[in-house]
Scaffold this motif. Structure first.
Motif, PDB file in Angstrom:
ATOM      1  N   ILE A  23      39.357   2.075  63.517  1.00  0.00           N
ATOM      2  CA  ILE A  23      40.499   1.074  64.161  1.00  0.00           C
ATOM      3  C   ILE A  23      41.743   0.167  63.824  1.00  0.00           C
ATOM      4  O   ILE A  23      42.511   0.091  63.598  1.00  0.00           O
ATOM      5  N   THR A  24      40.321  -0.711  62.843  1.00  0.00           N
ATOM      6  CA  THR A  24      41.511  -1.428  62.233  1.00  0.00           C
ATOM      7  C   THR A  24      42.121  -1.569  61.410  1.00  0.00           C
ATOM      8  O   THR A  24      43.015  -1.832  61.380  1.00  0.00           O
ATOM      9  N   ALA A  25      42.065  -0.882  60.472  1.00  0.00           N
ATOM     10  CA  ALA A  25      42.836  -0.091  58.950  1.00  0.00           C
ATOM     11  C   ALA A  25      43.964   0.628  60.076  1.00  0.00           C
ATOM     12  O   ALA A  25      45.361   0.888  59.342  1.00  0.00           O
ATOM     13  N   THR A  26      44.421   1.134  61.375  1.00  0.00           N
ATOM     14  CA  THR A  26      45.341   2.059  61.325  1.00  0.00           C
ATOM     15  C   THR A  26      46.193   0.992  62.078  1.00  0.00           C
ATOM     16  O   THR A  26      45.955   0.352  63.337  1.00  0.00           O
ATOM     17  N   LYS A  27      47.576   1.541  61.321  1.00  0.00           N
ATOM     18  CA  LYS A  27      48.639   0.217  62.206  1.00  0.00           C
ATOM     19  C   LYS A  27      50.095   1.661  63.132  1.00  0.00           C
ATOM     20  O   LYS A  27      50.747   0.243  62.767  1.00  0.00           O
ATOM     21  N   ALA A  83      39.121  26.971  59.134  1.00  0.00           N
ATOM     22  CA  ALA A  83      39.992  27.607  60.454  1.00  0.00           C
ATOM     23  C   ALA A  83      41.298  27.419  61.135  1.00  0.00           C
ATOM     24  O   ALA A  83      41.792  27.986  61.829  1.00  0.00           O
ATOM     25  N   LYS A  84      41.576  26.237  60.803  1.00  0.00           N
ATOM     26  CA  LYS A  84      42.395  25.848  60.263  1.00  0.00           C
ATOM     27  C   LYS A  84      43.207  25.186  61.973  1.00  0.00           C
ATOM     28  O   LYS A  84      44.299  25.467  62.757  1.00  0.00           O
ATOM     29  N   CYS A  85      42.058  24.051  62.505  1.00  0.00           N
ATOM     30  CA  CYS A  85      42.146  23.365  63.455  1.00  0.00           C
ATOM     31  C   CYS A  85      41.521  21.877  63.560  1.00  0.00           C
ATOM     32  O   CYS A  85      41.162  21.737  64.208  1.00  0.00           O
ATOM     33  N   GLY A  86      41.708  21.494  62.439  1.00  0.00           N
ATOM     34  CA  GLY A  86      41.491  20.067  61.801  1.00  0.00           C
ATOM     35  C   GLY A  86      41.340  19.645  60.683  1.00  0.00           C
ATOM     36  O   GLY A  86      41.720  20.142  59.707  1.00  0.00           O
ATOM     37  N   TYR A  87      40.883  18.200  60.383  1.00  0.00           N
ATOM     38  CA  TYR A  87      40.905  17.706  58.940  1.00  0.00           C
ATOM     39  C   TYR A  87      39.461  16.810  58.463  1.00  0.00           C
ATOM     40  O   TYR A  87      38.873  17.017  59.502  1.00  0.00           O
ATOM     41  N   TRP A  88      39.227  17.459  57.053  1.00  0.00           N
ATOM     42  CA  TRP A  88      37.983  16.874  57.024  1.00  0.00           C
ATOM     43  C   TRP A  88      37.961  15.861  56.186  1.00  0.00           C
ATOM     44  O   TRP A  88      38.779  15.887  55.260  1.00  0.00           O
ATOM     45  N   ILE A  89      37.310  14.428  56.462  1.00  0.00           N
ATOM     46  CA  ILE A  89      37.557  13.622  55.047  1.00  0.00           C
ATOM     47  C   ILE A  89      35.868  12.530  54.616  1.00  0.00           C
ATOM     48  O   ILE A  89      35.443  13.268  55.721  1.00  0.00           O
ATOM     49  N   LEU A  90      35.594  12.319  53.502  1.00  0.00           N
ATOM     50  CA  LEU A  90      34.378  11.941  53.309  1.00  0.00           C
ATOM     51  C   LEU A  90      34.064  10.028  54.047  1.00  0.00           C
ATOM     52  O   LEU A  90      35.226  10.085  54.398  1.00  0.00           O
ATOM     53  N   SER A  91      33.241  10.493  54.861  1.00  0.00           N
ATOM     54  CA  SER A  91      33.107   8.813  55.528  1.00  0.00           C
ATOM     55  C   SER A  91      33.138   7.907  54.552  1.00  0.00           C
ATOM     56  O   SER A  91      32.418   8.200  53.881  1.00  0.00           O
ATOM     57  N   GLY A  92      33.886   6.960  54.645  1.00  0.00           N
ATOM     58  CA  GLY A  92      34.372   5.875  54.160  1.00  0.00           C
ATOM     59  C   GLY A  92      35.611   5.323  53.480  1.00  0.00           C
ATOM     60  O   GLY A  92      36.090   5.009  52.695  1.00  0.00           O
ATOM     61  N   ASP A  93      36.424   7.284  52.689  1.00  0.00           N
ATOM     62  CA  ASP A  93      37.454   6.879  52.282  1.00  0.00           C
ATOM     63  C   ASP A  93      38.239   7.161  53.478  1.00  0.00           C
ATOM     64  O   ASP A  93      38.943   7.460  53.685  1.00  0.00           O
ATOM     65  N   GLN A  94      39.106   5.262  53.254  1.00  0.00           N
ATOM     66  CA  GLN A  94      40.132   5.299  54.967  1.00  0.00           C
ATOM     67  C   GLN A  94      40.938   5.581  54.495  1.00  0.00           C
ATOM     68  O   GLN A  94      42.223   5.730  55.032  1.00  0.00           O
ATOM     69  N   LYS A  95      41.667   5.550  52.598  1.00  0.00           N
ATOM     70  CA  LYS A  95      42.812   6.679  52.302  1.00  0.00           C
ATOM     71  C   LYS A  95      43.504   7.585  52.656  1.00  0.00           C
ATOM     72  O   LYS A  95      43.925   7.598  54.067  1.00  0.00           O
ATOM     73  N   GLU A  96      42.420   8.686  52.264  1.00  0.00           N
ATOM     74  CA  GLU A  96      42.130   9.738  53.182  1.00  0.00           C
ATOM     75  C   GLU A  96      42.140  10.199  54.948  1.00  0.00           C
ATOM     76  O   GLU A  96      43.135  11.239  55.624  1.00  0.00           O
ATOM     77  N   MET A  97      41.454   8.694  55.802  1.00  0.00           N
ATOM     78  CA  MET A  97      41.247   8.784  56.960  1.00  0.00           C
ATOM     79  C   MET A  97      42.691   8.570  57.716  1.00  0.00           C
ATOM     80  O   MET A  97      43.289   9.500  58.334  1.00  0.00           O
ATOM     81  N   ASN A 148      45.690   9.394  56.058  1.00  0.00           N
ATOM     82  CA  ASN A 148      46.545  10.961  55.509  1.00  0.00           C
ATOM     83  C   ASN A 148      46.421  11.412  57.059  1.00  0.00           C
ATOM     84  O   ASN A 148      47.277  12.475  57.517  1.00  0.00           O
ATOM     85  N   ALA A 149      44.796  12.087  56.868  1.00  0.00           N
ATOM     86  CA  ALA A 149      44.681  13.140  58.035  1.00  0.00           C
ATOM     87  C   ALA A 149      45.646  12.377  59.218  1.00  0.00           C
ATOM     88  O   ALA A 149      45.781  13.530  59.986  1.00  0.00           O
TER      89      ALA A 149
END
Length: 402
Positions: free
Chosen positions: A244-248, A343-357, A359-360
């Motif tokens: 929430i904080t990181a999303t601009k 299934a191409k219905c979303g994205y997965w990222i490793l918890s804690g990886d804010q950069k990939e979050m 991007n998603a």
């Protein structure tokens, strides 16, 4: 066929929708007699009682408080529930001969009840493995590895697996984990039997969505990322707050709905930080929650990064049913993310990886054509992989091969 279902979950009516009640209704629709044993916590101020419904019989067993209570009462209540269930079955269901006994984890302390029914009725026992305990408690540092309590629960866990004729795991990763860490379990008794529901396709017009958004004070012109469900340590909620904080982006809004052990801490964070791009709400009545969920755009799943066990949140099915693309931030051991991406219905990222979050999040917002396709793919994944018919047929096949 007489079917007995034991559960720690509170089942008020067999008409309710959910992974357990949908399966039980399927058994009833196929001509079987359904009996449910469910806890009724002392806070309800009601004594043990039996209710007969069109779809089956519910035996409500008076227990201590085992949910949302202090750890001492929860611990004592969890240990006592096996004996309370056994006493209730002997008193209220003594005249019923069961062909199938099925049950879910948690808890792992039902082995005496299962053994009693198996010996009395020669019933077939089927475990629906929804939680791998005590390892999950070790992962969350709620239990000390090697302690007397840990060894006690390990013994209970092994006994439960031993008394089960078949074990249905939520995913392939669950199955592999179970067999790897329990080499004494025969391969032939383990299968993948995922969380499943009876899908109900509902359409909610944009005008209706806007009315709901206005009702709850949500923005009309932003993509709403919703997290709905338990707010506890296993969900790794700190990463949700970091996101929430990181999303601009000005076109993204976060909605957090739920309850749990971390609720008060998260509420305090919202009161202190007062984020402009997010809102927090206490858990809503089921119907209100589902209407609100359908007004959102992306469903979010969070799991703590320290998990070694492969959890598979049932919350996924709630999102898929209303065609919500899914953003999952989890540990590396669960395969829920790979299922979503395959299934191409979303994205997965490793918890804690804010950069990939980030991007998603950008991918959800910047490609509307792909986003709309993900909505259709979400429904397709639900009806092909998580339909209650699949779970029923798997259990039925086991019984036919006895």
């Amino acid at each position: 066929m007489n079917v007995l279902f034991l559960t720690m979950a509170r089942i008020g009516s067999l008409d309710d929708r959910g992974v357990y009640t949908d399966l039980l209704r399927k058994f009833f629709e196929e001509g079987h007699n359904v009996y449910v044993v469910t806890p009724m916590e002392r806070r309800e101020n009601k004594k043990t009682n039996i209710i007969k419904e069109k779809g089956g019989v519910i035996l409500n067993i008076q227990t201590l408080n085992i949910q949302k209570t202090n750890i001492i009462e929860k611990g004592i209540g969890t240990l006592a529930i096996e004996y309370q269930f056994l006493r209730g079955i002997k008193k209220y269901l003594s005249d019923v001969e069961f062909d199938l006994i099925t049950y879910s984890t948690p808890p792992i302390t039902f082995s005496k009840v299962i053994s009693y029914i198996k010996n009395r009725d020669n019933a077939y026992s089927y475990l629906m493995l929804k939680d791998i305990f005590p390892q999950n408690a070790i992962d969350m540092k709620m239990l000390k590895e090697g302690s007397l309590l840990h060894k006690f629960f390990l013994k209970k866990e092994r006994k439960l697996y031993e008394v089960s004729d078949a074990i249905g795991c939520m995913s392939e990763a669950n199955k592999i984990f179970l067999l790897t860490h329990n080499p004494n379990i025969a391969l032939k008794k383990v299968e993948v039997n995922p969380n499943s529901i009876s899908p109900l396709e509902l359409f909610q017009a944009k005008e209706e969505n806007n009315i709901i958004k206005k009702k709850y004070g949500l923005p009309l012109n932003k993509k709403i990322f919703v997290y709905g469900g338990n707010l506890g340590k296993p969900q790794g909620v700190d990463f949700l707050l970091e996101t929430i904080t990181a999303t601009k982006r000005k076109d993204v809004f976060f909605l957090v709905i739920g309850s749990g052990t971390e609720y008060n801490r998260i509420k305090k964070w919202f009161e202190t930080q007062q984020p402009k791009n997010a809102m927090m709400m206490k858990g809503l009545p089921k119907d209100d929650y589902e209407f609100l969920l359908r007004a959102c755009d992306v469903g979010m799943l969070f799991l703590h990064r320290d998990f070694t066990i492969p959890n598979f949140p049932s919350r996924l099915l709630s999102y898929l049913e209303i065609k919500l693309p899914v953003l999952a931030a989890t540990d590396p051991n669960t395969d829920v993310g790979s299922v979503i991406e395959k299934a191409k219905c979303g994205y997965w990222i490793l918890s804690g990886d804010q950069k990939e979050m980030q991007n998603a999040i950008n991918k959800f917002c910047d490609d509307e054509e792909n986003y709309l396709q993900m909505k259709e793919n979400a429904w397709k994944l639900l009806v092909t992989e998580f339909h209650v018919d699949r779970s029923y047929q798997l259990i039925k096949k086991r019984l036919e091969n006895v």
